[in-house]
Design a protein around this motif. Structure first.
Motif, PDB file in Angstrom:
ATOM      1  N   THR A  33       0.842  -1.197   0.000  1.00 41.25           N
ATOM      2  CA  THR A  33       0.000   0.000   0.000  1.00 41.25           C
ATOM      3  C   THR A  33       0.876   1.245   0.000  1.00 41.25           C
ATOM      4  OG1 THR A  33      -1.759  -1.113   1.237  1.00 41.25           O
ATOM      5  CG2 THR A  33      -1.728   1.302   1.313  1.00 41.25           C
ATOM      6  N   LYS A  34       0.484   2.235  -0.762  1.00 45.08           N
ATOM      7  CA  LYS A  34       1.183   3.524  -0.741  1.00 45.08           C
ATOM      8  C   LYS A  34       0.261   4.593  -0.169  1.00 45.08           C
ATOM      9  CE  LYS A  34       5.030   3.206  -3.894  1.00 45.08           C
ATOM     10  NZ  LYS A  34       5.821   3.959  -4.898  1.00 45.08           N
ATOM     11  N   VAL A  35       0.873   5.535   0.555  1.00 42.00           N
ATOM     12  CA  VAL A  35       0.116   6.530   1.302  1.00 42.00           C
ATOM     13  C   VAL A  35       0.671   7.917   1.004  1.00 42.00           C
ATOM     14  CG1 VAL A  35      -0.617   7.258   3.611  1.00 42.00           C
ATOM     15  CG2 VAL A  35      -0.248   4.825   3.140  1.00 42.00           C
ATOM     16  N   THR A  36      -0.221   8.891   0.890  1.00 44.00           N
ATOM     17  CA  THR A  36       0.208  10.269   0.678  1.00 44.00           C
ATOM     18  C   THR A  36       0.880  10.818   1.937  1.00 44.00           C
ATOM     19  OG1 THR A  36      -1.582  10.675  -0.881  1.00 44.00           O
ATOM     20  CG2 THR A  36      -0.555  12.617   0.120  1.00 44.00           C
ATOM     21  N   ASP A  71       4.246  13.857  -1.012  1.00 47.37           N
ATOM     22  CA  ASP A  71       4.998  12.636  -1.310  1.00 47.37           C
ATOM     23  C   ASP A  71       4.009  11.478  -1.332  1.00 47.37           C
ATOM     24  OD1 ASP A  71       7.064  10.970  -1.857  1.00 47.37           O
ATOM     25  OD2 ASP A  71       8.040  11.107   0.093  1.00 47.37           O
ATOM     26  N   PHE A  72       4.360  10.439  -2.020  1.00 46.05           N
ATOM     27  CA  PHE A  72       3.487   9.266  -2.116  1.00 46.05           C
ATOM     28  C   PHE A  72       4.378   8.038  -1.936  1.00 46.05           C
ATOM     29  CE2 PHE A  72       0.631   6.348  -4.639  1.00 46.05           C
ATOM     30  CZ  PHE A  72      -0.460   6.440  -3.777  1.00 46.05           C
ATOM     31  N   GLY A  73       4.413   7.519  -0.704  1.00 48.27           N
ATOM     32  CA  GLY A  73       5.368   6.458  -0.393  1.00 48.27           C
ATOM     33  C   GLY A  73       4.741   5.251   0.282  1.00 48.27           C
ATOM     34  N   TYR A  74       5.600   4.338   0.686  1.00 41.44           N
ATOM     35  CA  TYR A  74       5.157   3.061   1.240  1.00 41.44           C
ATOM     36  C   TYR A  74       4.620   3.177   2.663  1.00 41.44           C
ATOM     37  CZ  TYR A  74       7.554   0.681  -2.610  1.00 41.44           C
ATOM     38  OH  TYR A  74       7.946   0.236  -3.840  1.00 41.44           O
ATOM     39  N   LEU A  75       3.714   2.257   2.994  1.00 41.04           N
ATOM     40  CA  LEU A  75       3.228   2.066   4.360  1.00 41.04           C
ATOM     41  C   LEU A  75       3.998   0.894   4.977  1.00 41.04           C
ATOM     42  CD1 LEU A  75       1.209   2.241   6.777  1.00 41.04           C
ATOM     43  CD2 LEU A  75      -0.288   0.706   5.444  1.00 41.04           C
ATOM     44  N   VAL A  76       4.649   1.145   6.107  1.00 37.97           N
ATOM     45  CA  VAL A  76       5.363   0.113   6.867  1.00 37.97           C
ATOM     46  C   VAL A  76       4.580  -0.183   8.141  1.00 37.97           C
ATOM     47  CG1 VAL A  76       7.415  -0.296   8.295  1.00 37.97           C
ATOM     48  CG2 VAL A  76       7.673   0.563   5.963  1.00 37.97           C
ATOM     49  N   ILE A 131      14.341   6.622   5.688  1.00 41.94           N
ATOM     50  CA  ILE A 131      14.014   5.855   4.476  1.00 41.94           C
ATOM     51  C   ILE A 131      13.085   6.713   3.619  1.00 41.94           C
ATOM     52  CG2 ILE A 131      13.162   3.661   3.572  1.00 41.94           C
ATOM     53  CD1 ILE A 131      13.523   2.465   6.367  1.00 41.94           C
ATOM     54  N   PRO A 132      13.613   7.380   2.617  1.00 44.82           N
ATOM     55  CA  PRO A 132      12.827   8.335   1.820  1.00 44.82           C
ATOM     56  C   PRO A 132      11.589   7.723   1.172  1.00 44.82           C
ATOM     57  CG  PRO A 132      15.170   8.524   1.320  1.00 44.82           C
ATOM     58  CD  PRO A 132      15.017   7.302   2.168  1.00 44.82           C
ATOM     59  N   GLU A 133      11.623   6.427   0.897  1.00 44.35           N
ATOM     60  CA  GLU A 133      10.513   5.790   0.184  1.00 44.35           C
ATOM     61  C   GLU A 133       9.285   5.559   1.073  1.00 44.35           C
ATOM     62  OE1 GLU A 133      14.426   4.322  -1.604  1.00 44.35           O
ATOM     63  OE2 GLU A 133      13.588   4.630   0.410  1.00 44.35           O
ATOM     64  N   VAL A 134       9.430   5.767   2.397  1.00 49.09           N
ATOM     65  CA  VAL A 134       8.338   5.490   3.339  1.00 49.09           C
ATOM     66  C   VAL A 134       7.722   6.804   3.827  1.00 49.09           C
ATOM     67  CG1 VAL A 134       7.702   4.430   5.543  1.00 49.09           C
ATOM     68  CG2 VAL A 134       9.447   3.360   4.101  1.00 49.09           C
ATOM     69  N   THR A 135       6.382   6.875   3.778  1.00 54.07           N
ATOM     70  CA  THR A 135       5.690   8.075   4.265  1.00 54.07           C
ATOM     71  C   THR A 135       4.843   7.811   5.504  1.00 54.07           C
ATOM     72  OG1 THR A 135       3.831   7.615   2.776  1.00 54.07           O
ATOM     73  CG2 THR A 135       5.521   9.146   1.987  1.00 54.07           C
TER      74      THR A 135
END
Length: 308
Positions: A237-240, A248-253, A287-291
């Motif tokens: 899932t990606k989250v704003t 930004d639009f990145g990953y949900l951890v 981690i830039p890819e995670v929002t």
């Protein structure tokens, strides 16, 4: 009451009777189950055991160095880098059960090749009771239980009927380092079941970094002694989000922190909130890819410990 000393004596005698003078390879992961089996088998057949540590490209950060340094001078140890073979076979695969089946097949292919080099006839595995109980109950298949048909190697599973707490008692009785005995369980399929959906170099890198941050913060606070497992899951899932005043639009951890005794049941303990906040802030800033970071609070059952 379980008697580890009695079990060790009986297990070594059974192994000697089963394997005899033949050679065997063992799937050594560095976890307590395979480590205990390695010592038991070596006690029984000596250097006729070849302990093979396979890098399937799905390991945690620094794991290759840690396992190699731990075992290279203690047993008949061999490191095999098969990461390209595994990742190629997993390319484009989303379903976690399919991932497990593919990983199990490639593992057997690798061990069969290595066994052929030494004329080994047996494959030793650190299978424990929860592995086959979950597989037979169709909860989730374990790659070391759902083996491919047509396999030539004969399988030996010295601790098949034991639970993790019993295996740890054996490890202590055998004199294994406590760091190994109480090492956090890590699934055989590795990060393949902690990255939801298809795998990629980017996703694996993100998952490794997030897991390292979780481990660092938990261990810094000494909470690793209380927790059974603590790790991060990279969802599909990606989250704003907002970074540097920009969308930004990145990953949900998702953080998964559980306590257990034998892995058959597990619960979510109360943890200091500042630890959770610190992990979240570090993951989203480093981690830039995670929002976005979420916390899993579901016990087992109804959930399982791993997400996939």
């Amino acid at each position: 009451m379980f008697n580890p000393e009695e079990f060790i004596t009986e297990a070594i005698a059974k192994i000697k009777d089963e394997i005899g003078d033949e050679k065997a390879v063992i799937a050594l992961s560095g976890g307590v189950d395979s480590s205990v089996c390695s010592v038991l088998i070596q006690e029984a057949i000596g250097d006729n055991l070849i302990a093979i540590f396979v890098n399937h490209g799905l390991l945690r950060e620094g794991e290759v160095e840690e396992v190699t340094n731990t075992f290279k001078d203690k047993i008949n140890f061999k490191y095999v880098d098969a990461s390209e073979e595994f990742l190629t076979a997993l390319d484009g695969v989303e379903d976690p059960e399919e991932k497990r089946e593919i990983i199990g097949k490639v593992f057997i292919d690798v061990f069969q090749r290595e066994a052929d080099k030494t004329d080994a006839k047996f494959l030793v595995q650190g299978t424990i009771a929860p592995d086959w109980i979950e597989t037979e109950g169709k909860i989730k298949s374990h790659h070391n239980v759902k083996l491919p048909s047509g396999m030539v190697l004969k399988v030996v599973e010295p601790v098949r009927d034991l639970y993790k707490d019993e295996v740890r008692q054996i490890g202590l009785e055998l004199g294994l380092d406590k760091k190994i005995v109480y090492r956090q369980p890590f699934p055989g399929p590795g990060l393949a079941v902690r990255v939801i959906g298809t795998l990629s170099d980017e996703k694996l890198a993100v998952c490794r970094k997030a897991n390292k941050i979780v481990s660092e913060e938990i261990e810094k606070e000494g909470l690793n002694k209380e927790l059974w497992q603590y790790f991060a899951v990279l969802t599909d899932t990606k989250v704003t989000g907002v970074k540097g005043d920009q969308r930004d639009f990145g990953y949900l951890v998702v953080l998964r922190l559980v306590s257990s005794v034998d892995a058959m049941t597990a619960y979510i303990p109360e943890l200091p909130w500042n630890i959770i906040r610190t992990m979240s802030k570090r993951i989203t800033s480093e981690i830039p890819e995670v929002t976005h970071v979420a916390l899993s609070i579901s016990d087992k059952p109804p959930s399982t410990i791993e997400f996939a």
